[in-house]
Design an enzyme around this catalytic site. Structure first.
Site, PDB file in Angstrom:
ATOM      1  N   VAL A  60       0.809  -1.213   0.000  1.00 56.70           N
ATOM      2  CA  VAL A  60       0.000   0.000   0.000  1.00 56.70           C
ATOM      3  C   VAL A  60       0.846   1.268   0.000  1.00 56.70           C
ATOM      4  O   VAL A  60       0.310   2.376  -0.035  1.00 56.70           O
ATOM      5  CB  VAL A  60      -0.993   0.030   1.186  1.00 56.70           C
ATOM      6  CG1 VAL A  60      -2.059  -1.034   1.009  1.00 56.70           C
ATOM      7  CG2 VAL A  60      -0.287  -0.107   2.524  1.00 56.70           C
ATOM      8  N   SER A 141      -2.578   6.161  17.301  1.00 54.16           N
ATOM      9  CA  SER A 141      -2.191   5.529  18.563  1.00 54.16           C
ATOM     10  C   SER A 141      -2.142   6.583  19.653  1.00 54.16           C
ATOM     11  O   SER A 141      -1.818   7.757  19.376  1.00 54.16           O
ATOM     12  CB  SER A 141      -0.812   4.866  18.433  1.00 54.16           C
ATOM     13  OG  SER A 141      -0.319   4.469  19.710  1.00 54.16           O
ATOM     14  N   TYR A 155       7.625   5.184  15.048  1.00 57.43           N
ATOM     15  CA  TYR A 155       6.220   4.783  15.206  1.00 57.43           C
ATOM     16  C   TYR A 155       5.403   5.939  15.763  1.00 57.43           C
ATOM     17  O   TYR A 155       4.347   6.303  15.219  1.00 57.43           O
ATOM     18  CB  TYR A 155       6.142   3.574  16.132  1.00 57.43           C
ATOM     19  CG  TYR A 155       4.731   3.122  16.447  1.00 57.43           C
ATOM     20  CD1 TYR A 155       4.028   2.317  15.553  1.00 57.43           C
ATOM     21  CD2 TYR A 155       4.101   3.496  17.636  1.00 57.43           C
ATOM     22  CE1 TYR A 155       2.735   1.899  15.837  1.00 57.43           C
ATOM     23  CE2 TYR A 155       2.815   3.093  17.926  1.00 57.43           C
ATOM     24  CZ  TYR A 155       2.135   2.287  17.027  1.00 57.43           C
ATOM     25  OH  TYR A 155       0.856   1.887  17.312  1.00 57.43           O
TER      26      TYR A 155
END
Length: 251
Positions: A60, A141, A155
């Site tokens: 993707v 998150s 991240y």
């Protein structure tokens, strides 16, 4: 919440949150296109709604793959109504502190977690405009909202980028009736947390600081996602839904 006859694109859907969301949408009558670089972790042919589910295997972060997969979805169903960006990686071994993080890993994490989102959003906009409506949910998150003394800096930065980009996408899409929101999961039982299987004590220590005293599940995230996608959230756009058992509320 009715999804019957609608079409949804889900990335990061070979397993975990993405697959749970996709199957729940199919259970509600949606035509679902699952995208992932990995093969599906369950036998989709055996699923009770297999006629509503298509699996597109590919990367993707590659714009042509995403566009071609969306073209095929539109040709099959005549519409694309929903987009869920659940693709993401968390690499504890390579993604560490500011001084320790592998910079090649940083680039790849940014590609998978964040670049994939702008690719899917730019390609889905034209299809949603055709129907004059649409809803997107992007999985960020709670780590995007705070620092960490045991960080995964790439991240966390990529997830913060998701929140910011989602707000811009919401403003860009509003005039066409297209909504965009992000979900901020807390610690969640999913394939991303394989370390909990190897060391259950880490899971217990984590749950001890969560006010609701348990880790989340992929079903918790799916429930929140389907709400934000649905018409019940028709006046909600450009914001974040925290699904963390109360963790961010702690002082």
């Amino acid at each position: 919440m009715s999804f019957s006859g609608k079409t949804a694109i889900i990335t990061g859907a070979a397993g975990g949150m993405g697959l749970n969301i996709g199957l729940d949408l199919a259970d509600q009558g949606a035509n679902v296109v699952l995208m992932d670089i990995n093969p599906a972790t369950i036998n989709l042919e055996a699923h009770s709604h297999k006629n509503l589910i298509c699996f597109e295997q590919g990367d993707v972060t590659h714009s042509e793959f995403v566009k071609d997969a969306m073209d095929r979805a539109f040709q099959r169903t005549g519409r694309i109504d929903y987009l869920v960006n659940a693709a993401g990686v968390l690499w504890f071994d390579k993604d560490r502190s500011t001084e320790e993080t592998d910079l090649d890993a940083w680039d790849r994490i940014m590609e998978i977690n964040l670049k994939s989102m702008i690719i899917t959003c730019r390609h889905v906009f034209p299809y949603m405009r055709k129907t004059g409506t649409g809803s997107m949910v992007h999985i960020a998150s709670i780590q995007a909202m705070r620092g960490d003394d045991k960080p995964q800096v790439a991240y966390q930065a990529s997830k913060a980028g998701i929140i910011s980009l989602s707000k811009t996408v919401a403003l860009e899409g509003a005039k066409d009736g297209i909504r965009s929101n992000s979900i901020l999961p807390g610690p969640t039982l999913s394939p991303m947390q394989e370390r909990w299987i190897e060391n259950p004590e880490i899971q217990r220590m984590t749950e001890n600081v969560i006010p609701l005293a348990r880790a989340g599940t992929t079903q918790d995230i799916s429930n929140a996602t389907l709400f934000l996608l649905s018409d019940k959230a028709s006046y909600i756009t450009g914001t974040e839904l925290v699904v963390d058992g109360g963790l961010l509320a702690r002082p």
